[in-house]
Design an enzyme around this catalytic site. Sequence first.
Site, PDB file in Angstrom:
ATOM      1  N   GLN A 116       0.852  -1.193   0.000  1.00  0.00           N
ATOM      2  CA  GLN A 116       0.000   0.000   0.000  1.00  0.00           C
ATOM      3  C   GLN A 116       0.887   1.241   0.000  1.00  0.00           C
ATOM      4  O   GLN A 116       0.396   2.360  -0.064  1.00  0.00           O
ATOM      5  CB  GLN A 116      -0.885   0.010   1.248  1.00  0.00           C
ATOM      6  CG  GLN A 116      -1.853  -1.148   1.324  1.00  0.00           C
ATOM      7  CD  GLN A 116      -2.374  -1.339   2.748  1.00  0.00           C
ATOM      8  OE1 GLN A 116      -3.375  -0.757   3.130  1.00  0.00           O
ATOM      9  NE2 GLN A 116      -1.690  -2.133   3.540  1.00  0.00           N
ATOM     10  N   VAL A 118       3.640   4.097  -1.104  1.00  0.00           N
ATOM     11  CA  VAL A 118       3.941   4.814  -2.347  1.00  0.00           C
ATOM     12  C   VAL A 118       5.413   5.247  -2.375  1.00  0.00           C
ATOM     13  O   VAL A 118       5.844   5.935  -3.293  1.00  0.00           O
ATOM     14  CB  VAL A 118       3.022   6.066  -2.491  1.00  0.00           C
ATOM     15  CG1 VAL A 118       1.555   5.662  -2.596  1.00  0.00           C
ATOM     16  CG2 VAL A 118       3.218   7.066  -1.345  1.00  0.00           C
ATOM     17  N   HIS A 134      -1.557   1.580  -4.185  1.00  0.00           N
ATOM     18  CA  HIS A 134      -1.950   2.989  -4.050  1.00  0.00           C
ATOM     19  C   HIS A 134      -1.081   3.925  -4.889  1.00  0.00           C
ATOM     20  O   HIS A 134      -1.023   5.124  -4.614  1.00  0.00           O
ATOM     21  CB  HIS A 134      -1.929   3.388  -2.557  1.00  0.00           C
ATOM     22  CG  HIS A 134      -2.993   2.693  -1.755  1.00  0.00           C
ATOM     23  ND1 HIS A 134      -2.966   2.592  -0.391  1.00  0.00           N
ATOM     24  CD2 HIS A 134      -4.128   2.057  -2.156  1.00  0.00           C
ATOM     25  CE1 HIS A 134      -4.041   1.925   0.036  1.00  0.00           C
ATOM     26  NE2 HIS A 134      -4.753   1.590  -1.025  1.00  0.00           N
ATOM     27  N   CYS A 142      -0.716  13.644 -15.910  1.00  0.00           N
ATOM     28  CA  CYS A 142      -1.316  14.894 -16.373  1.00  0.00           C
ATOM     29  C   CYS A 142      -2.830  14.865 -16.149  1.00  0.00           C
ATOM     30  O   CYS A 142      -3.501  13.900 -16.517  1.00  0.00           O
ATOM     31  CB  CYS A 142      -1.011  15.105 -17.856  1.00  0.00           C
ATOM     32  SG  CYS A 142      -1.762  16.622 -18.475  1.00  0.00           S
ATOM     33  N   SER A 206      -2.360  -1.243   9.319  1.00  0.00           N
ATOM     34  CA  SER A 206      -3.458  -1.224  10.286  1.00  0.00           C
ATOM     35  C   SER A 206      -4.629  -2.076   9.785  1.00  0.00           C
ATOM     36  O   SER A 206      -5.545  -2.367  10.554  1.00  0.00           O
ATOM     37  CB  SER A 206      -3.922   0.215  10.522  1.00  0.00           C
ATOM     38  OG  SER A 206      -4.371   0.767   9.299  1.00  0.00           O
ATOM     39  N   PRO A 231       3.824  -4.361  15.858  1.00  0.00           N
ATOM     40  CA  PRO A 231       3.914  -4.241  17.324  1.00  0.00           C
ATOM     41  C   PRO A 231       2.545  -4.057  17.979  1.00  0.00           C
ATOM     42  O   PRO A 231       2.403  -4.248  19.186  1.00  0.00           O
ATOM     43  CB  PRO A 231       4.798  -3.010  17.545  1.00  0.00           C
ATOM     44  CG  PRO A 231       4.916  -2.318  16.228  1.00  0.00           C
ATOM     45  CD  PRO A 231       4.512  -3.273  15.160  1.00  0.00           C
ATOM     46  N   GLU A 232       1.536  -3.694  17.176  1.00  0.00           N
ATOM     47  CA  GLU A 232       0.178  -3.503  17.711  1.00  0.00           C
ATOM     48  C   GLU A 232      -0.748  -4.587  17.136  1.00  0.00           C
ATOM     49  O   GLU A 232      -0.443  -5.165  16.109  1.00  0.00           O
ATOM     50  CB  GLU A 232      -0.388  -2.139  17.278  1.00  0.00           C
ATOM     51  CG  GLU A 232       0.475  -0.942  17.587  1.00  0.00           C
ATOM     52  CD  GLU A 232       0.566  -0.647  19.064  1.00  0.00           C
ATOM     53  OE1 GLU A 232      -0.358  -1.045  19.802  1.00  0.00           O
ATOM     54  OE2 GLU A 232       1.572  -0.046  19.479  1.00  0.00           O
ATOM     55  N   ALA A 248       9.079  -4.429  12.375  1.00  0.00           N
ATOM     56  CA  ALA A 248       9.380  -5.222  11.177  1.00  0.00           C
ATOM     57  C   ALA A 248      10.848  -5.662  11.116  1.00  0.00           C
ATOM     58  O   ALA A 248      11.136  -6.832  10.849  1.00  0.00           O
ATOM     59  CB  ALA A 248       9.002  -4.428   9.933  1.00  0.00           C
TER      60      ALA A 248
HETATM   61  P1  OAD Z   1      -1.355   2.921   8.996  1.00  0.00           P
HETATM   62  O1  OAD Z   1      -0.696   4.177   9.455  1.00  0.00           O
HETATM   63  O2  OAD Z   1      -2.839   2.885   8.980  1.00  0.00           O
HETATM   64  O3  OAD Z   1      -0.848   1.710   9.900  1.00  0.00           O
HETATM   65  C1  OAD Z   1       0.509   1.514  10.159  1.00  0.00           C
HETATM   66  C2  OAD Z   1       0.661   0.224  10.934  1.00  0.00           C
HETATM   67  O4  OAD Z   1       2.049  -0.030  11.083  1.00  0.00           O
HETATM   68  C3  OAD Z   1       0.058   0.260  12.349  1.00  0.00           C
HETATM   69  O5  OAD Z   1      -0.736  -0.884  12.552  1.00  0.00           O
HETATM   70  C4  OAD Z   1       1.296   0.241  13.256  1.00  0.00           C
HETATM   71  O6  OAD Z   1       1.074  -0.473  14.473  1.00  0.00           O
HETATM   72  C5  OAD Z   1       2.312  -0.483  12.396  1.00  0.00           C
HETATM   73  N1  OAD Z   1       3.719  -0.172  12.684  1.00  0.00           N
HETATM   74  C6  OAD Z   1       4.267   0.978  13.146  1.00  0.00           C
HETATM   75  N2  OAD Z   1       5.607   0.867  13.244  1.00  0.00           N
HETATM   76  C7  OAD Z   1       5.922  -0.383  12.816  1.00  0.00           C
HETATM   77  C8  OAD Z   1       7.143  -1.110  12.656  1.00  0.00           C
HETATM   78  N3  OAD Z   1       8.330  -0.556  12.952  1.00  0.00           N
HETATM   79  N4  OAD Z   1       7.083  -2.371  12.182  1.00  0.00           N
HETATM   80  C9  OAD Z   1       5.895  -2.949  11.867  1.00  0.00           C
HETATM   81  N5  OAD Z   1       4.717  -2.316  11.991  1.00  0.00           N
HETATM   82  C10 OAD Z   1       4.722  -1.054  12.453  1.00  0.00           C
HETATM   83  O7  OAD Z   1      -0.722   2.593   7.560  1.00  0.00           O
HETATM   84  P2  OAD Z   1      -1.309   1.672   6.404  1.00  0.00           P
HETATM   85  O8  OAD Z   1      -1.954   0.455   6.949  1.00  0.00           O
HETATM   86  O9  OAD Z   1      -0.220   1.511   5.414  1.00  0.00           O
HETATM   87  O10 OAD Z   1      -3.675   5.231   1.731  1.00  0.00           O
HETATM   88  O11 OAD Z   1      -2.422   2.624   5.793  1.00  0.00           O
HETATM   89  C11 OAD Z   1      -3.151   2.196   4.707  1.00  0.00           C
HETATM   90  C12 OAD Z   1      -3.453   3.360   3.795  1.00  0.00           C
HETATM   91  O12 OAD Z   1      -4.046   4.421   4.550  1.00  0.00           O
HETATM   92  C13 OAD Z   1      -2.231   4.016   3.164  1.00  0.00           C
HETATM   93  O13 OAD Z   1      -1.777   3.348   2.029  1.00  0.00           O
HETATM   94  C14 OAD Z   1      -2.766   5.378   2.835  1.00  0.00           C
HETATM   95  C15 OAD Z   1      -3.506   5.692   4.100  1.00  0.00           C
HETATM   96  O14 OAD Z   1      -4.548   6.614   3.988  1.00  0.00           O
HETATM   97  C16 OAD Z   1      -3.675   6.114   0.731  1.00  0.00           C
HETATM   98  O15 OAD Z   1      -2.935   7.072   0.721  1.00  0.00           O
HETATM   99  C17 OAD Z   1      -4.652   5.801  -0.344  1.00  0.00           C
END
Ligand code: OAD
Length: 260
Positions: A116, A118, A134, A142, A206, A231-232, A248
């Site tokens: 997910q 970018v 994403h 453009c 998440s 971690p969560e 990670a």
């Molecule tokens: P989130 O910010 O929603 O979630 C990040 C996750 O990473 C959380 O569950 C944290 O507990 C975990 N985390 C934090 N530090 C970590 C580490 N060192 N090792 C492992 N895990 C860790 O991010 P995404 O799930 O990627 O979409 O969010 C999904 C989408 O929401 C993104 O792609 C973006 C956003 O809006 C768009 O921009 C379309």
Amino acid sequence: MGESEVYEDFHDIPENDAYEEASKLIKNHKGKVIAFTGSGISAEAGIPTFRGKDGLWNKYKPEELATPEAFRRDPRKVWEWYKWRMKKIAKAEPTLAHKVLAKWEERGIILGIVTQNVDGLHQRAGSKEVVELHGSIWRVRCTRCGKEYNLGFGNVPEEDLPKCKECGGLLRPAVVWFHEPLPARNWMMAESLFNEAEVILVVGTSGLVYPAASLPVNAAVQGKALIEINPEDTPLTSLSRVKIKAKASEAFKKLEEMVS
Ligand code: OAD
């Protein structure tokens, strides 16, 4: 011990057992393993996640920065925010987790990655089979003629409002914003990787954003094994065969030793 306690303790298996079980699954399903990653895998590279205490969506409003309406209203503001993020990402290096995944692809352990993110850090670590659900912050499109340009990692546009070389139209980041569908081709490639997979490493997400999160949910429903590294706990935790409650890089350091 009451029933609810049993349920809560379900994923409280000792840490070593979780690593044992995960490495066994990875070895036994070599070549049928994929990774599904989110912003948490890049957190240790200094790139902020979206949710959680220091998350971007805690400080900034997505409806002002990450929707097509926001871009129409104030493209300068949106570009400013994206350029700030691009500069941050440009300074980042892939983490050990990105590097182990790249090595595992080369060794035929994993088939590929559905991300997910970018930021382009998987490719920078050497991964080849990467589906960017994403989009990419390093590509622009453009808004008038639809032509896409690959900027290349680290190349932040200099202009306030970058323009198309073909037609002079306004360029936008080629990322998926809220209220927008995912690119159909990428979605199909992601589905095809998930179809081939028997084991899915779910790393640093998440699991809250759909349709992306439906991929691991459906895989679990089909009986495929999810190994969650985070971690969560998340909504995907209770669907996972194994939960590794760690950052990670820490998790991949141990797994790499056990899988080799
Ligand atoms: P989130 O910010 O929603 O979630 C990040 C996750 O990473 C959380 O569950 C944290 O507990 C975990 N985390 C934090 N530090 C970590 C580490 N060192 N090792 C492992 N895990 C860790 O991010 P995404 O799930 O990627 O979409 O969010 C999904 C989408 O929401 C993104 O792609 C973006 C956003 O809006 C768009 O921009 C379309």
